[in-house]
Design a protein around this motif. Structure first.
Motif, PDB file in Angstrom:
ATOM      1  N   UNK A  53       1.019  -1.263   0.023  1.00 47.01           N
ATOM      2  CA  UNK A  53      -0.004  -0.239   0.081  1.00 47.01           C
ATOM      3  C   UNK A  53       0.715   1.167   0.022  1.00 47.01           C
ATOM      4  N   UNK A  54       2.262   1.039   0.469  1.00 43.51           N
ATOM      5  CA  UNK A  54       2.897   2.407   0.416  1.00 43.51           C
ATOM      6  C   UNK A  54       4.398   2.383  -0.315  1.00 43.51           C
ATOM      7  N   UNK A  55       4.137   2.123  -1.739  1.00 44.39           N
ATOM      8  CA  UNK A  55       5.494   1.559  -2.474  1.00 44.39           C
ATOM      9  C   UNK A  55       6.470   2.746  -2.062  1.00 44.39           C
ATOM     10  N   UNK A  56       6.061   3.873  -2.110  1.00 42.08           N
ATOM     11  CA  UNK A  56       7.189   4.959  -1.845  1.00 42.08           C
ATOM     12  C   UNK A  56       8.228   4.779  -0.723  1.00 42.08           C
ATOM     13  N   UNK A  57       7.723   3.983   0.478  1.00 41.68           N
ATOM     14  CA  UNK A  57       8.472   3.607   1.611  1.00 41.68           C
ATOM     15  C   UNK A  57       9.320   2.312   1.451  1.00 41.68           C
ATOM     16  N   UNK A  58       9.363   1.920   0.131  1.00 41.01           N
ATOM     17  CA  UNK A  58      10.204   0.536  -0.067  1.00 41.01           C
ATOM     18  C   UNK A  58      11.778   0.678   0.239  1.00 41.01           C
ATOM     19  N   UNK A  59      12.018   1.888   0.042  1.00 39.85           N
ATOM     20  CA  UNK A  59      13.550   1.913   0.441  1.00 39.85           C
ATOM     21  C   UNK A  59      13.820   1.372   1.942  1.00 39.85           C
ATOM     22  N   UNK A  60      12.985   1.582   2.640  1.00 35.02           N
ATOM     23  CA  UNK A  60      13.395   1.202   4.169  1.00 35.02           C
ATOM     24  C   UNK A  60      13.550  -0.377   4.183  1.00 35.02           C
ATOM     25  N   UNK A  61      12.927  -1.044   3.383  1.00 37.14           N
ATOM     26  CA  UNK A  61      13.007  -2.468   3.422  1.00 37.14           C
ATOM     27  C   UNK A  61      14.381  -3.106   2.718  1.00 37.14           C
ATOM     28  N   UNK A  62      14.841  -2.210   1.600  1.00 37.37           N
ATOM     29  CA  UNK A  62      16.245  -2.603   1.206  1.00 37.37           C
ATOM     30  C   UNK A  62      17.474  -2.171   2.250  1.00 37.37           C
ATOM     31  N   UNK A  63      16.983  -1.102   3.097  1.00 40.31           N
ATOM     32  CA  UNK A  63      18.084  -0.543   4.006  1.00 40.31           C
ATOM     33  C   UNK A  63      18.095  -1.549   5.152  1.00 40.31           C
ATOM     34  N   UNK A  64      16.800  -2.147   5.528  1.00 41.72           N
ATOM     35  CA  UNK A  64      16.962  -3.091   6.643  1.00 41.72           C
ATOM     36  C   UNK A  64      17.718  -4.403   6.250  1.00 41.72           C
ATOM     37  N   UNK A  65      17.620  -4.769   4.949  1.00 45.92           N
ATOM     38  CA  UNK A  65      18.060  -6.047   4.586  1.00 45.92           C
ATOM     39  C   UNK A  65      19.679  -5.821   3.897  1.00 45.92           C
ATOM     40  N   UNK A  66      20.118  -4.733   3.825  1.00 49.70           N
ATOM     41  CA  UNK A  66      21.179  -4.391   3.222  1.00 49.70           C
ATOM     42  C   UNK A  66      22.415  -5.307   3.303  1.00 49.70           C
ATOM     43  N   UNK A  67      22.584  -5.820   4.558  1.00 47.55           N
ATOM     44  CA  UNK A  67      23.780  -6.756   4.943  1.00 47.55           C
ATOM     45  C   UNK A  67      23.459  -8.164   4.076  1.00 47.55           C
ATOM     46  N   UNK A  68      22.335  -8.313   4.113  1.00 49.50           N
ATOM     47  CA  UNK A  68      21.845  -9.716   3.344  1.00 49.50           C
ATOM     48  C   UNK A  68      22.217  -9.794   1.917  1.00 49.50           C
ATOM     49  N   UNK A  69      22.124  -8.597   1.392  1.00 53.24           N
ATOM     50  CA  UNK A  69      22.500  -8.421   0.009  1.00 53.24           C
ATOM     51  C   UNK A  69      24.038  -8.848  -0.440  1.00 53.24           C
ATOM     52  N   UNK A  70      24.844  -8.983   0.859  1.00 54.31           N
ATOM     53  CA  UNK A  70      26.299  -9.234   0.184  1.00 54.31           C
ATOM     54  C   UNK A  70      26.259 -10.600  -0.133  1.00 54.31           C
ATOM     55  N   UNK A  71      25.164 -11.577  -0.069  1.00 55.24           N
ATOM     56  CA  UNK A  71      25.412 -12.901  -0.526  1.00 55.24           C
ATOM     57  C   UNK A  71      25.440 -12.946  -2.157  1.00 55.24           C
ATOM     58  N   UNK A  72      25.194 -11.737  -2.582  1.00 52.02           N
ATOM     59  CA  UNK A  72      25.443 -11.765  -3.995  1.00 52.02           C
ATOM     60  C   UNK A  72      26.735 -11.752  -4.371  1.00 52.02           C
ATOM     61  N   UNK A  73      27.485 -11.095  -3.624  1.00 49.52           N
ATOM     62  CA  UNK A  73      29.077 -11.033  -4.015  1.00 49.52           C
ATOM     63  C   UNK A  73      29.687 -12.406  -3.872  1.00 49.52           C
ATOM     64  N   UNK A  74      29.271 -13.149  -3.067  1.00 51.46           N
ATOM     65  CA  UNK A  74      29.742 -14.682  -2.863  1.00 51.46           C
ATOM     66  C   UNK A  74      29.260 -15.401  -4.311  1.00 51.46           C
ATOM     67  N   UNK A  75      27.988 -15.014  -4.873  1.00 50.51           N
ATOM     68  CA  UNK A  75      27.410 -15.683  -5.726  1.00 50.51           C
ATOM     69  C   UNK A  75      28.278 -15.637  -7.127  1.00 50.51           C
ATOM     70  N   UNK A  76      28.482 -14.105  -7.204  1.00 51.80           N
ATOM     71  CA  UNK A  76      29.175 -13.525  -8.550  1.00 51.80           C
ATOM     72  C   UNK A  76      30.618 -14.102  -8.248  1.00 51.80           C
TER      73      UNK A  76
END
Length: 293
Positions: A53-76
């Motif tokens: 319902x609040x797509x403009x707030x989706x940035x928070x979602x990314x920020x909260x999970x940012x550490x988990x995105x490091x898993x892509x580095x391992x994959x690459x």
């Protein structure tokens, strides 16, 4: 992919189709794809759904999970090993049978590329969302999320180059974080050298790929490989390195806005470095200055 290929590698009924060299290579072929899948399935997707319902707030979602995105580095980082394995066995009966059962038009390698494509798509999505979220609540979070994702992409890209360094004796991890990497023209001027060498050195630049770590800067020679996909990826043969503790820098070299100097041991060795553009030079000079201070 995880059910129709990875799990099938452990299926006794499929064992006769798998060549011995391919057995026990599941981790190399699929990297940490399962980890990426679970992160999205159990965590990230659920978080995103809270913002329907609040797509403009989706940035928070990314920020909260940012550490988990490091898993892509391992994959690459694992991707070149995965690709070379796939090339050896791409026509194996096992893969053909899995593809037939799944009724996929594309072969496995197209799907193994997905995580690499996904991490690069996020920044495009965030840029697009920012465009329509000016002045609204959440715009700052979106901007910060974009900056963070771009940081992860840079780290992925840098580490892809770093794993292609050959001929370095030590352990690269001991040099601290990799801050920057890029190609330059380099002229050297050694105090001890024969005067003839000195005249030559002034004259013709060497092409060098530099890797700036927290503790050292590495000079490598880039070798372009022939072949497909990641085989085309260059490799870098290690030439020498300078310990950052003994490095000095001169920001401006007369007559060229793209040049700066790195010198060593009180100017015993001087390296004149020419960046492709003044902007690239400025970024490098700033990073080196940060390390030195």
């Amino acid at each position: 992919v995880l059910q129709g290929y990875a799990a099938e590698m452990d299926n006794p009924l499929m064992a006769h189709l798998i060549s011995p060299e391919l057995q026990n290579k599941k981790d190399i072929l699929f990297g940490n794809m399962e980890e990426i899948y679970h992160f999205h399935n159990r965590i990230f997707l659920r978080e995103l759904e809270n913002y329907v319902e609040y797509p403009e707030l989706v940035g928070r979602c990314f920020l909260e999970q940012m550490e988990d995105f490091q898993i892509y580095e391992k994959y690459c980082q694992n991707k070149p090993r995965s690709e070379s394995l796939w090339r050896q066995f791409s026509d194996s009966a096992f893969f053909q049978e899995c593809q037939r059962k799944l009724d996929h038009k594309l072969s496995l390698d197209s799907y193994l590329l997905k995580p690499v494509q996904r991490i690069t798509k996020y920044q495009l999505l965030l840029k697009e969302m920012l465009k329509y979220s000016k002045n609204c609540e959440g715009a700052e979070d979106l901007q910060e999320a974009l900056t963070s994702i771009l940081g992860i992409l840079k780290a992925v890209n840098d580490s892809m180059h770093q794993i292609a360094i050959t001929g370095y004796d030590g352990n690269l991890n001991e040099l601290g974080k990799l801050l920057m990497q890029g190609s330059f023209n380099v002229w050297t001027d050694h105090k001890k050298g024969h005067s003839k060498v000195k005249d030559l050195a002034r004259f013709k630049p060497m092409q060098r790929h530099l890797f700036l770590h927290e503790k050292a800067v590495l000079f490598c020679k880039k070798r372009e490989e022939n072949g497909e996909g990641y085989e085309k990826a260059p490799s870098y043969s290690y030439k020498h390195s300078l310990n950052m503790a003994a490095v000095g820098i001169t920001e401006n070299v007369k007559g060229d806005a793209k040049k700066f100097e790195i010198w060593y041991n009180a100017r015993e060795e001087v390296y004149i470095i020419q960046a492709p553009t003044p902007e690239v030079k400025a970024t490098w000079v700033n990073e080196i200055r940060k390390v030195l201070t």
